[in-house]
Design an enzyme around this catalytic site. Structure first.
Site, PDB file in Angstrom:
ATOM      1  N   THR A 202      43.774 -23.931  46.345  1.00  0.00           N
ATOM      2  CA  THR A 202      44.129 -24.448  45.026  1.00  0.00           C
ATOM      3  C   THR A 202      45.638 -24.458  44.845  1.00  0.00           C
ATOM      4  OG1 THR A 202      44.195 -22.289  43.935  1.00  0.00           O
ATOM      5  CG2 THR A 202      42.050 -23.383  44.065  1.00  0.00           C
ATOM      6  N   ASP A 203      46.088 -25.169  43.842  1.00  0.00           N
ATOM      7  CA  ASP A 203      47.469 -25.058  43.403  1.00  0.00           C
ATOM      8  C   ASP A 203      47.557 -23.844  42.469  1.00  0.00           C
ATOM      9  OD1 ASP A 203      50.145 -25.624  43.171  1.00  0.00           O
ATOM     10  OD2 ASP A 203      49.884 -27.337  41.850  1.00  0.00           O
ATOM     11  N   TRP A 204      48.734 -23.607  41.975  1.00  0.00           N
ATOM     12  CA  TRP A 204      49.069 -22.436  41.166  1.00  0.00           C
ATOM     13  C   TRP A 204      48.059 -22.227  40.019  1.00  0.00           C
ATOM     14  CZ3 TRP A 204      53.126 -18.931  41.620  1.00  0.00           C
ATOM     15  CH2 TRP A 204      53.438 -18.171  40.489  1.00  0.00           C
TER      16      TRP A 204
END
Length: 468
Positions: free
Chosen positions: A4-6
Site C-alpha cells: 500500500t501507499d502511506w
C-alpha cells in the site's frame, strides 16, 4: 508483490468508510491481495493481523502467499546475498567526479530551447579579462535557490530543506556568475519564495527594484516557474503561472531589454501572455544539482541544446491534450462544428525543441513495405547537420494506424535515437521496429495487430507500410 501507499489501509475506515475500524480494514485489504502494509503510525498491524488469522477471518494460505511474494522479490533483488547494501564497495562511486560529469551531461541534454528570436542565444562571450562582457540581470523567484532545481522527494519530502544540504552546488545566479563573470551578473529577484515555506508561498514586494536594475544590463534572465512540491501540497486548480511572476515579467518587458524566460517547473505552467514578450524561452524542468551549470553552458554556447519536450505544452487551460490523441477527441470550436483535420491549439507540441544548428532528413526507407505480424521492420533515414556548428539531434520515429476497428491514435512514438553530427555531416539512423509494436488493445482487452496500412513518420519524411 503489492504494497500500500502511506496509511492506505487506515484510510479504509478513516476516509473511505468501508471498514468499521483498523482491524476490519486490515481484513479487507489483506483478503483483497495486499501483501505488505505501509503503516506509519503504530505497530498494531501485526497484532491485529495475527488475531484475524486466529479467528479464521484471514486464511493462513493468504499469509503464506504474501510472504512467498515478498521473499521472492527479495531473492530477485539479491538482498539475501548482500543484505547490507549501504556498506563496503556498493556505493564506492557515489558523489564521485565521474558521476558529476554524467549528471551535468544529463542536465545539458534534457534542457529544452523553445524559442530563440533573432538569434539572441547563445549570448556573447563572457568577460575574460579583455574588457566589459555582456551584462545580465538574473531575476525571478527561481534564480537563487537549489530547492526548485531538485523538486520534491529530493533531499527532503517537499524539498524545503534542499538549500541547507546542497550548498556546494550552484544556483542559476551562481552558475551564471561563474560563467559570465560576477562583475557582469546582477541579481534582483523581484519575486521570492518564503524561505522554507510551503509550495505556493511567495512575496512580490521588489518588482520595482528589478525593473530599476534592468536599466543597466544588456539581457534579462527571468527565472520563473514553481517552488518544490510533491503530492497533495502541490495540487493545482489552475495551471497559469502565478500572478506575481507574470507581473514581474510584464514589468521587465516594459524596459525594452531582451528577456530570456527560464521555466523551472515540474509541469507545464501557462505562459501564453508572457511568451510574446520574451525573445527566448528555455524549459529546464527539474534538472538537479548540476542544472544551473548546464544552463549557463548552454546560454554561453559552450554546448548545444538537444532536449525535446516530453509532453504537449498547453496554450490555454482548456486546451489540454496529449500528442497521441484520438482524432475523435479533438474538435474545433468554430461554429460548433467538428473539424477532424484541425491542428490542436498548443503552445509547443510533444517532441519540440530547438538547437543552435539545423538538421534535415532525407531518403527514408524500410526493408519490408509489406510485412507479416511476426516480422521486424528495419527503418532507416539520413540525417544531415545543415548548420555551422556541431549538435545532437533526437530522431523520433512515429507510427499511425490509418484504418482500425477502433478509432486509432493520431500517432504513436515507436522509437528514438539521439545522434551527434558535425557541421554538414550526414549519418544514417536505423531503427528495428517489431511489427507487434504496431498493435493496439482491442475491444476484448487483448493486443491485436490488424491487416492494413500504417504511416511511418520521421521529421517531415513519411512512408506507408502494409500488414498482410
Amino acid at each position: 508483490m503489492i504494497v500500500t501507499d502511506w496509511s492506505d489501509i487506515n484510510n479504509l475506515y478513516k476516509r473511505e468508510h468501508v471498514a468499521r475500524d483498523k482491524k476490519d480494514a486490515i481484513r479487507i485489504a489483506i483478503n483483497a491481495g495486499i501483501d505488505m502494509s505501509m503503516d506509519p503510525y503504530d505497530l498494531k498491524f501485526c497484532t491485529l493481523l495475527k488475531e484475524l488469522v486466529q479467528e479464521g477471518k484471514v486464511s493462513q494460505s493468504r499469509i503464506d502467499d504474501a510472504v512467498r511474494r515478498i521473499l521472492l522479490m527479495k531473492y530477485r533483488l539479491g538482498l539475501f546475498d548482500q543484505p547490507n547494501t549501504g556498506k563496503g564497495k556498493a556505493y564506492a562511486d557515489f558523489g564521485s567526479v565521474q558521476f558529476a560529469k554524467v549528471a551535468l551531461q544529463a542536465a545539458e541534454e534534457s534542457i529544452i530551447l523553445l524559442k530563440n528570436e533573432s538569434g539572441l542565444l547563445p549570448l556573447s562571450a563572457a568577460a575574460d579579462g579583455g574588457g566589459r562582457g555582456l551584462r545580465l540581470l538574473v531575476t525571478g523567484p527561481n534564480a537563487n535557490q537549489m530547492r526548485c532545481l531538485n523538486g520534491g522527494w529530493s533531499y527532503t519530502w517537499q524539498g524545503n530543506l534542499t538549500d541547507r544540504y546542497a550548498q556546494q552546488y550552484n544556483t542559476i545566479y551562481e552558475a551564471l556568475s561563474n560563467r559570465f563573470g560576477s562583475g557582469n551578473v546582477v541579481i534582483e529577484q523581484g519575486v521570492t519564495y518564503i524561505p522554507e515555506g510551503g509550495y505556493q508561498e511567495e512575496e512580490a514586494s521588489h518588482i520595482d527594484d528589478a525593473v530599476r536594475a534592468a536599466q543597466n544590463v544588456d539581457v534579462i534572465i527571468a527565472c520563473v516557474g514553481e517552488n518544490s512540491y510533491t503530492e497533495t501540497v502541490g495540487n493545482l486548480s489552475d495551471l497559469a503561472l502565478s500572478d506575481n511572476q507574470r507581473r514581474l515579467v510584464k514589468a521587465l518587458a516594459q524596459t525594452g531589454k531582451p528577456i530570456v524566460l527560464v521555466l523551472n517547473e515540474g509541469r507545464p505552467r501557462l505562459i501564453n501572455d508572457l511568451e510574446p514578450l520574451c525573445q527566448a524561452v528555455i524549459d529546464i524542468l527539474l534538472p538537479g544539482n548540476y542544472g544551473a551549470d548546464a544552463l549557463a553552458r548552454l546560454l554561453a554556447g559552450d554546448t548545444n541544446f538537444s532536449g525535446r519536450l516530453p509532453y504537449t505544452y498547453p496554450r490555454n487551460s482548456a486546451d489540454l491534450t496529449t500528442y497521441d490523441y484520438r482524432v475523435s477527441e479533438h474538435c474545433d470550436r468554430m461554429a460548433g462544428a467538428y473539424d477532424y483535420d484541425a491542428t490542436v491549439n498548443v503552445q509547443w507540441p510533444f517532441g519540440y525543441g530547438l538547437s543552435y544548428t539545423t538538421f534535415a532528413y532525407s531518403n527514408m526507407r524500410v526493408d519490408k513495405p509489406r510485412f507479416s505480424k511476426d516480422d521486424i521492420l528495419t527503418v532507416s533515414i539520413d540525417v544531415t547537420n545543415t548548420g555551422n556548428r556541431e549538435g545532437k539531434e533526437s530522431v523520433l520515429l512515429y507510427s499511425s494506424d490509418l484504418v482500425a476497428s477502433l478509432t486509432p491514435e493520431n500517432r504513436r512514438l515507436r522509437a528514438f535515437e539521439k545522434v551527434m553530427l558535425q557541421p554538414q555531416e550526414t549519418r544514417t539512423v536505423t531503427f528495428s521496429l517489431p511489427a507487434k509494436d504496431l498493435a493496439f488493445v482491442g475491444t476484448d482487452g487483448q493486443w491485436v495487430l490488424e491487416e492494413g496500412d500504417f504511416c511511418l513518420t520521421i521529421g517531415s519524411e513519411q512512408l506507408t507500410v502494409t500488414c498482410e
